[in-house]
Design a protein around this motif. Structure first.
Motif, PDB file in Angstrom:
ATOM      1  N   LYS A  33       0.834  -1.205   0.000  1.00  0.00           N
ATOM      2  CA  LYS A  33       0.000   0.000   0.000  1.00  0.00           C
ATOM      3  C   LYS A  33       0.868   1.255   0.000  1.00  0.00           C
ATOM      4  O   LYS A  33       0.603   2.203  -0.749  1.00  0.00           O
ATOM      5  CB  LYS A  33      -0.928  -0.005   1.218  1.00  0.00           C
ATOM      6  CG  LYS A  33      -1.834   1.185   1.283  1.00  0.00           C
ATOM      7  CD  LYS A  33      -2.734   1.131   2.499  1.00  0.00           C
ATOM      8  CE  LYS A  33      -3.524   2.417   2.591  1.00  0.00           C
ATOM      9  NZ  LYS A  33      -4.360   2.466   3.768  1.00  0.00           N
ATOM     10  N   SER A  36       2.561   1.535  -3.437  1.00  0.00           N
ATOM     11  CA  SER A  36       1.564   1.888  -4.446  1.00  0.00           C
ATOM     12  C   SER A  36       1.190   3.370  -4.356  1.00  0.00           C
ATOM     13  O   SER A  36       1.057   4.050  -5.370  1.00  0.00           O
ATOM     14  CB  SER A  36       0.321   1.015  -4.252  1.00  0.00           C
ATOM     15  OG  SER A  36      -0.709   1.406  -5.111  1.00  0.00           O
ATOM     16  N   ARG A  37       1.053   3.848  -3.129  1.00  0.00           N
ATOM     17  CA  ARG A  37       0.721   5.270  -2.946  1.00  0.00           C
ATOM     18  C   ARG A  37       1.875   6.158  -3.386  1.00  0.00           C
ATOM     19  O   ARG A  37       1.675   7.196  -4.017  1.00  0.00           O
ATOM     20  CB  ARG A  37       0.384   5.539  -1.476  1.00  0.00           C
ATOM     21  CG  ARG A  37      -0.124   6.931  -1.232  1.00  0.00           C
ATOM     22  CD  ARG A  37      -0.571   7.177   0.203  1.00  0.00           C
ATOM     23  NE  ARG A  37      -0.791   5.956   0.961  1.00  0.00           N
ATOM     24  CZ  ARG A  37      -0.252   5.723   2.147  1.00  0.00           C
ATOM     25  NH1 ARG A  37       0.545   6.610   2.714  1.00  0.00           N
ATOM     26  NH2 ARG A  37      -0.497   4.613   2.785  1.00  0.00           N
ATOM     27  N   TYR A  42      -1.887   5.793  -5.965  1.00  0.00           N
ATOM     28  CA  TYR A  42      -3.114   5.003  -5.909  1.00  0.00           C
ATOM     29  C   TYR A  42      -2.978   3.982  -4.785  1.00  0.00           C
ATOM     30  O   TYR A  42      -1.940   3.359  -4.612  1.00  0.00           O
ATOM     31  CB  TYR A  42      -3.343   4.277  -7.240  1.00  0.00           C
ATOM     32  CG  TYR A  42      -4.456   3.261  -7.192  1.00  0.00           C
ATOM     33  CD1 TYR A  42      -5.787   3.663  -7.210  1.00  0.00           C
ATOM     34  CD2 TYR A  42      -4.181   1.895  -7.113  1.00  0.00           C
ATOM     35  CE1 TYR A  42      -6.814   2.733  -7.156  1.00  0.00           C
ATOM     36  CE2 TYR A  42      -5.191   0.961  -7.061  1.00  0.00           C
ATOM     37  CZ  TYR A  42      -6.507   1.380  -7.082  1.00  0.00           C
ATOM     38  OH  TYR A  42      -7.512   0.461  -7.016  1.00  0.00           O
ATOM     39  N   THR A  43      -4.041   3.829  -4.032  1.00  0.00           N
ATOM     40  CA  THR A  43      -4.049   2.819  -2.982  1.00  0.00           C
ATOM     41  C   THR A  43      -5.163   1.828  -3.270  1.00  0.00           C
ATOM     42  O   THR A  43      -6.304   2.233  -3.459  1.00  0.00           O
ATOM     43  CB  THR A  43      -4.343   3.437  -1.613  1.00  0.00           C
ATOM     44  OG1 THR A  43      -4.116   4.812  -1.631  1.00  0.00           O
ATOM     45  CG2 THR A  43      -3.532   2.837  -0.538  1.00  0.00           C
ATOM     46  N   PRO A  44      -4.849   0.555  -3.305  1.00  0.00           N
ATOM     47  CA  PRO A  44      -5.916  -0.432  -3.533  1.00  0.00           C
ATOM     48  C   PRO A  44      -6.933  -0.377  -2.385  1.00  0.00           C
ATOM     49  O   PRO A  44      -6.540  -0.357  -1.211  1.00  0.00           O
ATOM     50  CB  PRO A  44      -5.200  -1.777  -3.551  1.00  0.00           C
ATOM     51  CG  PRO A  44      -3.749  -1.500  -3.471  1.00  0.00           C
ATOM     52  CD  PRO A  44      -3.546  -0.063  -3.181  1.00  0.00           C
ATOM     53  N   PRO A  45      -8.200  -0.343  -2.694  1.00  0.00           N
ATOM     54  CA  PRO A  45      -9.212  -0.201  -1.641  1.00  0.00           C
ATOM     55  C   PRO A  45      -9.285  -1.394  -0.688  1.00  0.00           C
ATOM     56  O   PRO A  45      -9.716  -1.265   0.446  1.00  0.00           O
ATOM     57  CB  PRO A  45     -10.522  -0.047  -2.411  1.00  0.00           C
ATOM     58  CG  PRO A  45     -10.248  -0.496  -3.788  1.00  0.00           C
ATOM     59  CD  PRO A  45      -8.787  -0.373  -4.022  1.00  0.00           C
ATOM     60  N   PHE A  46      -8.836  -2.550  -1.130  1.00  0.00           N
ATOM     61  CA  PHE A  46      -8.927  -3.749  -0.299  1.00  0.00           C
ATOM     62  C   PHE A  46      -7.764  -3.898   0.678  1.00  0.00           C
ATOM     63  O   PHE A  46      -7.821  -4.722   1.588  1.00  0.00           O
ATOM     64  CB  PHE A  46      -8.993  -5.003  -1.178  1.00  0.00           C
ATOM     65  CG  PHE A  46      -7.766  -5.215  -2.011  1.00  0.00           C
ATOM     66  CD1 PHE A  46      -6.672  -5.894  -1.500  1.00  0.00           C
ATOM     67  CD2 PHE A  46      -7.694  -4.707  -3.306  1.00  0.00           C
ATOM     68  CE1 PHE A  46      -5.534  -6.088  -2.271  1.00  0.00           C
ATOM     69  CE2 PHE A  46      -6.556  -4.901  -4.073  1.00  0.00           C
ATOM     70  CZ  PHE A  46      -5.472  -5.584  -3.560  1.00  0.00           C
ATOM     71  N   ALA A  47      -6.700  -3.118   0.521  1.00  0.00           N
ATOM     72  CA  ALA A  47      -5.480  -3.314   1.321  1.00  0.00           C
ATOM     73  C   ALA A  47      -5.733  -3.156   2.814  1.00  0.00           C
ATOM     74  O   ALA A  47      -5.230  -3.954   3.618  1.00  0.00           O
ATOM     75  CB  ALA A  47      -4.392  -2.349   0.866  1.00  0.00           C
ATOM     76  N   ALA A 125     -14.960  -2.952   1.192  1.00  0.00           N
ATOM     77  CA  ALA A 125     -14.181  -3.087  -0.042  1.00  0.00           C
ATOM     78  C   ALA A 125     -14.341  -4.466  -0.681  1.00  0.00           C
ATOM     79  O   ALA A 125     -14.583  -4.578  -1.884  1.00  0.00           O
ATOM     80  CB  ALA A 125     -12.713  -2.812   0.223  1.00  0.00           C
TER      81      ALA A 125
END
Length: 185
Positions: A33, A36-37, A42-47, A125
């Protein structure tokens, strides 16, 4: 009795597997996360949800493993200063009380999980049923309570040694034996 030992070894292996992968998932999700940020903005919503599930699993499934290995948190200042007989009595009494508390928590947490199940809530999520996240809480409390009863039993059964867990002797006795053995050289 051999059947119980086989079941115990299977439970130990399952606990080790679950705990190992829960820690790996936590690390991957948190680091992934952050990277990615930083890289993609962008941050995956499921992380966050996956990390939360892994933390709950590691925390509550780890109760039994920590009790088995004698690695649970303890306040040992008075215990360390006490003579053998007092420490022996404490290592029978404390695991018993801890087991009772864990069984009570198992009872109430099972009702909590049942309430979540009946409510039909899902995670935001992953849209996974929320009770999947919380089902590990009563399981962890139950296995922990059983393990603390085993710790109490091994201290009742073994008269000449004190066990912090079924797999861990008291470090106070090991230090004393090392000192005594070292003086006889």
């Amino acid at each position: 009795m051999n059947f119980l030992k086989v079941v115990d070894k299977i439970i130990l292996k399952i606990e080790e597997f679950i705990l190992s992968y829960a820690v790996i998932i936590i690390a991957l999700m948190v680091v992934g996360k952050a990277l990615s940020r930083a890289i993609f903005s962008y941050t995956p919503p499921f992380a966050d949800e996956v990390s939360q599930i892994a933390i709950v699993v590691a925390t509550f499934m780890g109760i039994s493993y920590a009790a088995r290995k004698g690695r649970h948190i303890s306040m040992s200042a008075f215990y360390d200063l006490a003579p053998f007989k007092v420490r022996k009595a404490l290592m029978i009494f404390i695991p018993f009380v801890t087991a009772v508390v864990l069984f009570v928590l198992t009872y109430y947490s099972a009702f909590y999980v049942l309430d979540i199940y009946e409510s039909g809530r899902v995670t935001s999520a992953l849209e996974m049923p929320s009770y999947f996240l919380y089902i590990f809480i009563p399981i962890g409390f139950l296995l922990g309570g059983i393990q603390f009863l085993r710790n109490m039993w091994i201290n009742i059964k073994e008269r000449d040694a004190i066990y912090l867990g079924t797999d861990a002797k008291d470090y106070n006795d090991e230090n004393n034996q090392d000192i005594q053995e070292g003086t006889h050289l």
